[in-house]
Write a protein that holds these residues in place. Structure first.
Motif, mmCIF file in Angstrom:
data_model
loop_
_atom_site.group_PDB
_atom_site.id
_atom_site.type_symbol
_atom_site.label_atom_id
_atom_site.label_comp_id
_atom_site.label_asym_id
_atom_site.label_seq_id
_atom_site.Cartn_x
_atom_site.Cartn_y
_atom_site.Cartn_z
ATOM 1 N N ARG A 350 0.627 -1.098 -0.039
ATOM 2 C CA ARG A 350 -0.202 0.176 0.059
ATOM 3 C C ARG A 350 0.817 1.299 -0.174
ATOM 4 O O ARG A 350 1.757 1.379 0.728
ATOM 5 C CB ARG A 350 -0.892 0.072 1.273
ATOM 6 N N ALA A 351 0.661 2.191 -0.769
ATOM 7 C CA ALA A 351 1.173 3.433 -0.937
ATOM 8 C C ALA A 351 0.371 4.786 -1.295
ATOM 9 O O ALA A 351 -0.518 4.645 -1.799
ATOM 10 C CB ALA A 351 2.391 3.302 -1.972
ATOM 11 N N ALA A 352 1.065 5.923 -0.963
ATOM 12 C CA ALA A 352 0.626 7.111 -1.174
ATOM 13 C C ALA A 352 1.429 7.576 -2.312
ATOM 14 O O ALA A 352 2.460 7.774 -2.265
ATOM 15 C CB ALA A 352 0.557 7.944 -0.065
ATOM 16 N N ALA A 353 0.711 7.740 -3.532
ATOM 17 C CA ALA A 353 1.482 8.095 -4.742
ATOM 18 C C ALA A 353 1.022 9.511 -5.383
ATOM 19 O O ALA A 353 -0.103 9.977 -5.175
ATOM 20 C CB ALA A 353 1.355 6.994 -5.700
ATOM 21 N N THR A 354 1.899 10.181 -5.658
ATOM 22 C CA THR A 354 1.750 11.545 -6.480
ATOM 23 C C THR A 354 2.425 11.593 -7.827
ATOM 24 O O THR A 354 3.297 11.010 -7.709
ATOM 25 C CB THR A 354 2.126 12.685 -5.412
ATOM 26 N N MET A 361 5.972 9.481 -7.656
ATOM 27 C CA MET A 361 6.600 9.234 -6.244
ATOM 28 C C MET A 361 5.806 8.501 -5.309
ATOM 29 O O MET A 361 4.371 8.893 -5.313
ATOM 30 C CB MET A 361 7.049 10.468 -5.559
ATOM 31 N N ALA A 362 6.334 7.805 -4.480
ATOM 32 C CA ALA A 362 5.196 6.683 -3.653
ATOM 33 C C ALA A 362 6.021 6.466 -2.422
ATOM 34 O O ALA A 362 7.194 6.047 -2.330
ATOM 35 C CB ALA A 362 5.009 5.253 -4.478
ATOM 36 N N SER A 363 5.158 6.631 -1.465
ATOM 37 C CA SER A 363 5.689 6.472 0.140
ATOM 38 C C SER A 363 4.714 5.311 0.397
ATOM 39 O O SER A 363 3.433 5.287 0.382
ATOM 40 C CB SER A 363 5.502 7.753 0.900
ATOM 41 N N THR A 364 5.210 4.327 1.209
ATOM 42 C CA THR A 364 4.463 3.250 1.676
ATOM 43 C C THR A 364 3.689 3.852 2.961
ATOM 44 O O THR A 364 4.175 4.869 3.600
ATOM 45 C CB THR A 364 5.385 2.209 2.300
ATOM 46 N N VAL A 365 2.437 3.440 3.078
ATOM 47 C CA VAL A 365 1.620 3.797 4.138
ATOM 48 C C VAL A 365 1.173 2.458 4.911
ATOM 49 O O VAL A 365 0.884 1.346 4.629
ATOM 50 C CB VAL A 365 0.352 4.671 3.722
#
Length: 408
Positions: A350-354, A361-365
């Protein structure tokens, strides 16, 4: 039985067939796949008409007109949209005309009302229009006999617009699949009720019903069926009459009370492979009943159920509707975090992507646990880590599945 993700998806898509098409009213066809070429039986516009409110004129009458030297013409009539007036514009006259109204005989241009004093008996005009200015010519958009839509087009608002404009009230399209969603588990309770000791609210059936509806299906959420084998089988049997596809959640792992797996295995038409993925390892897929309705038996852990839907059920729904591509279109981006991944399994993180000037760019959540819904609710993408990759470092290129894309 052990399968890779691709092997299991191949089995699913090999068994699911597109639903037969039939004629449907336009508003019921929004979001569906067109199953015919549409040829217009008329031209658009169907007649020469005015593109704006103003005055229908003969351009030659206004030679030399300007703010300092306006030309005055008598107004010999008025034409509104939807009305046919047998008025002729002769040299030295004009007709007041509204947007969409048929052009009168003799007129070759329209003067916008903004260039005039708005007179109704006589009008002063301060500028000469170009020949054919503000006139929509018959057939300039669509010619009678012209194909306006190709089969396999997904019908959105713009396509519905042209269908209505050429007079089509119904079109041949594949219907929305009817999906039945069932949750199993003695520990489950409906949201809004009081929880007892050891009980949890049923989020899975709501998650899967919402996901199926977002994918375009007509959804029937049956709700909670406990762990009673007879009740589970009776419920599934009763639901087949209104189902093009069935989804159950829970009861498919290796435990003593995984009755969905135990009961459906007896039929010989549903397989329960272990799929090399995380989350979502225990899967079930097959068919039920004389009509061989596809059934997905998904894991009970909520994140596993949702990821399984994205990986396997959503492609099946798109095939039922005839929508291509079946799988989500991946994009490539950069992971802003580092994390490990199990060897031999395809991981869906799961990731928050922009998306910006520098790409995705993606950060794991949240964590990797298959029960962690908080992180899922904050995610808008999945990072897909191949089976042969055991670690991802911050700054590495990764494959992303954007989850909020409308297509693909």
């Amino acid at each position: 039985m052990r399968r890779s993700v691709d092997e299991h998806l191949e089995v699913v898509l090999g068994r699911v067939q597109a639903l037969p098409a039939f004629e449907q009213p336009l508003m019921e066809a929004v979001g569906l796949v067109l199953c015919e070429d549409v040829v217009s039986g008329l031209s658009l516009p169907g007649f020469d008409n005015s593109a704006m409110d103003g005055y229908a004129v003969q351009t030659a009458d206004l030679a030399g007109a300007s703010q300092d030297n306006p030309i005055t013409l008598p107004v010999v009539g008025e034409i509104a949209a939807g009305r046919v007036e047998h008025i002729v514009v002769t040299p030295g006259t004009c007709v007041r005309i509204m947007t969409g109204a048929p052009m009168p005989r003799g007129a070759d241009s329209v003067v916008p009302v903004e260039w005039t004093d708005g007179g109704t008996v006589n009008v002063r005009i301060a500028q000469q229009p170009a020949l054919a200015a503000s006139v929509r010519r018959a057939g300039e958009d669509v010619q009678a006999g012209e194909k306006v839509l190709d089969r396999d087009t997904v019908l959105g608002p713009r396509q519905i617009a042209v269908l209505a404009a050429v007079g089509r009230a119904r079109v041949k399209a594949r219907p929305r699949p009817r999906v039945v969603v069932v949750s199993t588990g003695a520990e489950l309770r409906e949201p809004g009720t009081k929880l007892g000791e050891g009980q949890i609210y049923d989020s899975n059936s709501y998650t899967l019903a919402a996901a199926a509806r977002a994918a375009g299906a007509v959804v029937y959420r049956v709700g909670i069926v406990g762990d009673d084998p007879k009740r589970i089988m009776d419920t599934l049997s009763d639901q087949l009459v209104r189902a093009d596809l069935v989804i159950t959640t829970g009861g498919v792992s290796m435990g003593a009370y995984d009755v969905v797996k135990e009961e459906l295995s007896k039929l010989g038409t549903v397989d329960f492979p272990q799929v090399a993925m995380q989350p979502g390892k225990p899967q079930g897929f097959g068919v039920l009943g004389e009509d061989e309705v596809p059934i997905f038996t998904l894991p009970g852990n909520p994140v596993s159920a949702y990821v399984s839907f994205e990986v396997f059920v959503r492609p099946a729904l798109r095939k039922l509707m005839g929508q291509m591509p079946y799988r989500r279109r991946p994009v490539h981006g950069v992971s802003l975090d580092g994390f490990s991944s199990p060897a031999g399994k395809r991981q869906f993180v799961r990731a928050a992507a922009t998306s910006g000037d520098e790409g995705w760019m993606a950060s794991t959540v949240g964590g990797h646990g298959s029960h962690l819904l908080g992180g899922l609710s904050r995610s808008n993408a999945l990072i897909v880590v191949p089976e042969d990759v055991t670690s991802v470092r911050a700054g590495d290129q990764v494959e992303l599945w954007p989850l909020d894309e409308e297509t693909g």
